[in-house]
Write a protein that holds these residues in place. Structure first.
Motif, mmCIF file in Angstrom:
data_model
loop_
_atom_site.group_PDB
_atom_site.id
_atom_site.type_symbol
_atom_site.label_atom_id
_atom_site.label_comp_id
_atom_site.label_asym_id
_atom_site.label_seq_id
_atom_site.Cartn_x
_atom_site.Cartn_y
_atom_site.Cartn_z
ATOM 1 N N GLU A 18 19.572 -5.962 -7.841
ATOM 2 C CA GLU A 18 19.403 -4.561 -8.218
ATOM 3 C C GLU A 18 18.134 -3.964 -7.637
ATOM 4 O OE1 GLU A 18 18.729 -1.910 -12.297
ATOM 5 O OE2 GLU A 18 19.285 -4.025 -12.430
ATOM 6 N N PHE A 19 17.100 -4.813 -7.458
ATOM 7 C CA PHE A 19 15.815 -4.348 -6.925
ATOM 8 C C PHE A 19 15.436 -5.211 -5.731
ATOM 9 C CE2 PHE A 19 11.205 -4.406 -6.526
ATOM 10 C CZ PHE A 19 10.887 -3.058 -6.581
ATOM 11 N N SER A 20 15.038 -4.561 -4.629
ATOM 12 C CA SER A 20 14.655 -5.323 -3.429
ATOM 13 C C SER A 20 13.439 -4.718 -2.722
ATOM 14 C CB SER A 20 15.828 -5.383 -2.445
ATOM 15 O OG SER A 20 16.215 -4.069 -2.041
ATOM 16 N N GLY A 21 12.749 -3.789 -3.378
ATOM 17 C CA GLY A 21 11.658 -3.068 -2.720
ATOM 18 C C GLY A 21 10.312 -3.755 -2.855
ATOM 19 N N ASN A 22 9.257 -3.072 -2.368
ATOM 20 C CA ASN A 22 7.913 -3.626 -2.539
ATOM 21 C C ASN A 22 7.483 -3.420 -3.985
ATOM 22 O OD1 ASN A 22 5.424 -1.724 -2.811
ATOM 23 N ND2 ASN A 22 6.742 -0.640 -1.355
ATOM 24 N N THR A 23 6.625 -4.294 -4.470
ATOM 25 C CA THR A 23 6.326 -4.364 -5.901
ATOM 26 C C THR A 23 5.018 -3.697 -6.298
ATOM 27 O OG1 THR A 23 5.356 -6.545 -5.514
ATOM 28 C CG2 THR A 23 7.667 -6.483 -6.228
ATOM 29 N N SER A 24 4.352 -3.010 -5.383
ATOM 30 C CA SER A 24 3.105 -2.326 -5.701
ATOM 31 C C SER A 24 3.327 -1.321 -6.833
ATOM 32 C CB SER A 24 2.571 -1.601 -4.461
ATOM 33 O OG SER A 24 1.417 -0.857 -4.766
ATOM 34 N N ILE A 134 -0.327 3.619 -3.666
ATOM 35 C CA ILE A 134 0.447 3.898 -4.876
ATOM 36 C C ILE A 134 0.715 5.394 -5.000
ATOM 37 C CG2 ILE A 134 0.404 3.845 -7.404
ATOM 38 C CD1 ILE A 134 -0.995 1.190 -7.276
ATOM 39 N N SER A 135 -0.306 6.227 -4.789
ATOM 40 C CA SER A 135 -0.100 7.669 -4.935
ATOM 41 C C SER A 135 0.854 8.217 -3.879
ATOM 42 C CB SER A 135 -1.442 8.410 -4.883
ATOM 43 O OG SER A 135 -2.096 8.215 -3.645
ATOM 44 N N GLU A 136 0.924 7.565 -2.717
ATOM 45 C CA GLU A 136 1.854 8.012 -1.674
ATOM 46 C C GLU A 136 3.176 7.239 -1.700
ATOM 47 O OE1 GLU A 136 -0.214 8.053 2.102
ATOM 48 O OE2 GLU A 136 -1.392 9.816 1.500
ATOM 49 N N GLY A 137 3.303 6.276 -2.600
ATOM 50 C CA GLY A 137 4.571 5.572 -2.779
ATOM 51 C C GLY A 137 4.987 4.704 -1.608
ATOM 52 N N VAL A 138 3.997 4.054 -0.952
ATOM 53 C CA VAL A 138 4.305 3.215 0.208
ATOM 54 C C VAL A 138 3.681 1.836 0.020
ATOM 55 C CG1 VAL A 138 4.481 5.180 1.769
ATOM 56 C CG2 VAL A 138 2.263 4.026 1.487
#
Length: 261
Positions: A18-24, A134-138
């Protein structure tokens, strides 16, 4: 997905696909770990490499014995499925990125979980600092440098660093905050001119994503847990597995348990 998800629920989401993205920024308050997995006959040299280079390779936990797929100190974990993305290396060469490593698993493999800068980001945010990735979501930008690591057996190479921009006063505060977290890279290793550590262009990170540099901001560089991947290229073990940069093992260990007061 809500970033305040518990570590156990996030691992279940990763395990199910269900989730495969970066974890920051996910599961704030809990330790995230870099991952290196090696055959047992390479494990002792890698352990010495971590002990000799605690800034980029702060060891949090390792397998109780070869072939173990769990890390009980860190939670109810199946290391074969609970990281969003893995990188597979053969003879030191990256060959593929996979969503789980069940088909690659062997009974002689030893797991090393290393501290990650995502853990100290929470402390920076709590102090009111803007953590740009984090603030830029990358994904955080990461760069290869000219900083030598101490060699241990066949393991050697240059340090990888992560970068976050701050104005000067905030950079000083970031140093003060992160010094309290030696188990997750501790204080920065460099700030200011990236050319002094061998970085030519901040807009072209070797891993992760570029972030915006504001006016009057300094780039601040921390030792990064991707460093072992460079060491693997030099050592050329016949087989190895790591996390994909930015895709961490999220554990049940609290960041506050690692802070030095």
């Amino acid at each position: 997905m809500d970033k305040h998800i518990t570590p156990a629920a996030l691992r279940r989401a990763i395990r199910s696909g269900e989730f495969s993205g970066n974890t920051s920024g996910y599961s704030p308050g809990f330790v995230q770990c870099n991952l290196t997995i090696l055959p047992a006959d390479w494990a002792s040299d890698f352990l010495r490499f971590c002990q000799s280079n605690p800034r980029p390779c702060p060891l949090i936990a390792s397998s109780n014995k070869p072939g173990d797929t769990g890390l009980p100190l860190l939670g109810d974990i199946d290391i074969r499925t609970d990281v969003p993305s893995y990188r597979v290396f053969r003879d030191g060469v990256f060959v593929e990125e996979v969503a789980d490593i069940r088909s690659h698993w062997r009974d002689d493999l030893v797991v090393f979980a290393l501290g990650c800068s995502f853990s100290f980001e929470e402390a920076l945010l709590a102090d009111g600092l803007d953590v740009r990735n984090i603030s830029e979501g990358v994904n955080v930008p990461m760069y290869r440098t000219n900083i030598d690591c101490a060699a241990a057996g066949p393991f050697q190479g240059k340090m990888v660093v992560s970068m976050r921009p701050f104005k000067a006063a905030d950079a000083i505060r970031a140093v003060q905050i992160c010094t309290r977290f030696p188990s997750v890279h501790g204080a920065p290793v460099h700030l200011g001119d990236p050319g002094l550590i061998g970085i030519d262009n901040l807009d072209l990170p070797d891993y992760g994503d570029a972030v915006t540099m504001g006016e009057n901001e300094l780039p601040v560089f921390w030792a990064c847990g991707v460093t072992p991947q460079v060491a693997l290229e030099k050592a050329r073990p016949p087989f190895a597995i790591t996390h994909s940069p930015g895709h961490m093992l999220v554990t049940d260990l609290r960041n506050s348990q690692l802070a030095v007061l």
